[in-house]
Scaffold this active site. Sequence first.
Site, PDB file in Angstrom:
ATOM      1  CG  HIS A 205      -2.066   0.928   1.121  1.00 19.26           C
ATOM      2  ND1 HIS A 205      -1.969   2.266   1.405  1.00 19.26           N
ATOM      3  CD2 HIS A 205      -3.337   0.701   0.713  1.00 19.26           C
ATOM      4  CE1 HIS A 205      -3.150   2.818   1.189  1.00 19.26           C
ATOM      5  NE2 HIS A 205      -3.994   1.905   0.768  1.00 19.26           N
TER       6      HIS A 205
ATOM      7  CG  ASP B 149      -8.528  -4.129  -2.515  1.00 17.59           C
ATOM      8  OD1 ASP B 149      -9.716  -3.954  -2.247  1.00 17.59           O
ATOM      9  OD2 ASP B 149      -7.800  -3.265  -3.020  1.00 17.59           O
TER      10      ASP B 149
END
Length: 427
Positions: A305, A362
């Site tokens: 991320h 996710d």
Amino acid sequence: MGNQAKLSADGKDYEFPVLSGSVGPDVVDIRKLYGQSGLFTFDPGFTSTASCESALTYIDGEEGVLLHRGYPIGQLAEHSSFMEVSYLLLNGELPSKDELDTFTYTISRHTMLHEQLLQFYRGFRRDAHPMAVMCGVVGALSAFYHDSTDISDPEHRTISSHRLIAKMPTIAAAAYKYAIGQPFLYPDNSLSYTGNFMRMTFGVPAEPYDLHPAVEKAMDRIFILHADHEQNASTSTVRLAGSSGANPFACIAAGIACLWGPAHGGANEAALNMLHEIGTPDKIPHYIERAKDKNDPFRLMGFGHRVYKNYDPRATVMQKTVREVFDALKVDNPVFETALRLEEIALSDDYFVEKKLFPNVDFYSGIILSAIGFPTTMFTVLFALARTVGWVAQWNEMISDPHQKIGRPRQLYTGPTQRDYVAIDKR
Ligand code: ACO
């Protein structure tokens, strides 16, 4: 006088104010940099740039903290509802019972689509990706709701915000129904926001629709987890589009387009596809090696991320929710075991440890959504549905900001310098 940052360039010294937020890194205010020095900053991908002032969402990526208006995401996911979080994001405070009831009622009064808008779907191929349909239909809303597109009028802004939040489940469910050739279902405002969406998606006119309460709760929680996330790519897109004065329906359509990409909202679809491709835990080492190989474009989807250099706090809630949904629906998908094992192996591998690559939101969401019955193509649509509240809240914050200017980055030009036109027969 507060802190100052000094810059020396070409033998000259410049000073710039250092601004502090309520928490988080200070920022150097370089708004006068170009005027004073003739220099720009260069920051592709905005890795060191705060693009705006915001009081909505705070992330500490090193510590894995996510706060909405100060409230930790874990507490909101555990105790709150998506409607309550929506109110919080839009208004800044948690609602009283009456305020929440009024807000929920207001949203439920806007769930229907203009009948003509439903005709719009028929222009798409049945096999169109539902995100393509969402982009088109949401963009088209501005052609249907002229009475709420004056962005200088706070009442118009409120109505268009409510319309977007309320209509998104109807639009998303219709995109699904259109793809599978089933009739559209009208909203049932006696149901919860999430219950209504689930019925419009999976219900049929021929029989009553039963929704397992644990699944309704899990979906509502997934919506909470996706509601807002600071100045991510799609939110920045919405702000940039909105900075020119574009109407909110057009801005949210721009956000949906950005969210579609596999490096952003499309990652949950990509993560589940990857887990299916890996198949069984014995294949994991092969894929870990591929992810580490610089010459192989393969990346572990759902890992890493831009901001979190620690476990994404939303992934923690997601992992727990997988178990709840599996228990409720009595399913046992081996893909979850593969995901858990993949996480374990990656987090003990030097490559992922050194680069601080952890599971993001996710990684597990696709497993839950697939167990509930959503095809992978709908995953990003659900993300867009939930993120609409964040986009709308950020857009409203921007329009209300007296310092707001049109977004207009500059560049480091590396093309040819001025040259004269050459006639075609001389080239
Ligand atoms: N698998 C393998 N290696 C990775 C991964 C991954 N998933 N993510 C990052 N890396 C490596 C990169 O190769 C790079 O290595 P290098 O320094 O040797 O060149 C290093 O880690 C840093 O990666 P960047 O791509 O520079 O980091 P950035 O902040 O630009 O990217 C991103 C973040 C796009 C999320 C990236 O981690 C990624 O592609 N992950 C997979 C896609 C994904 O899950 N996206 C969802 C994001 S969450 C969301 O949108 C809701």
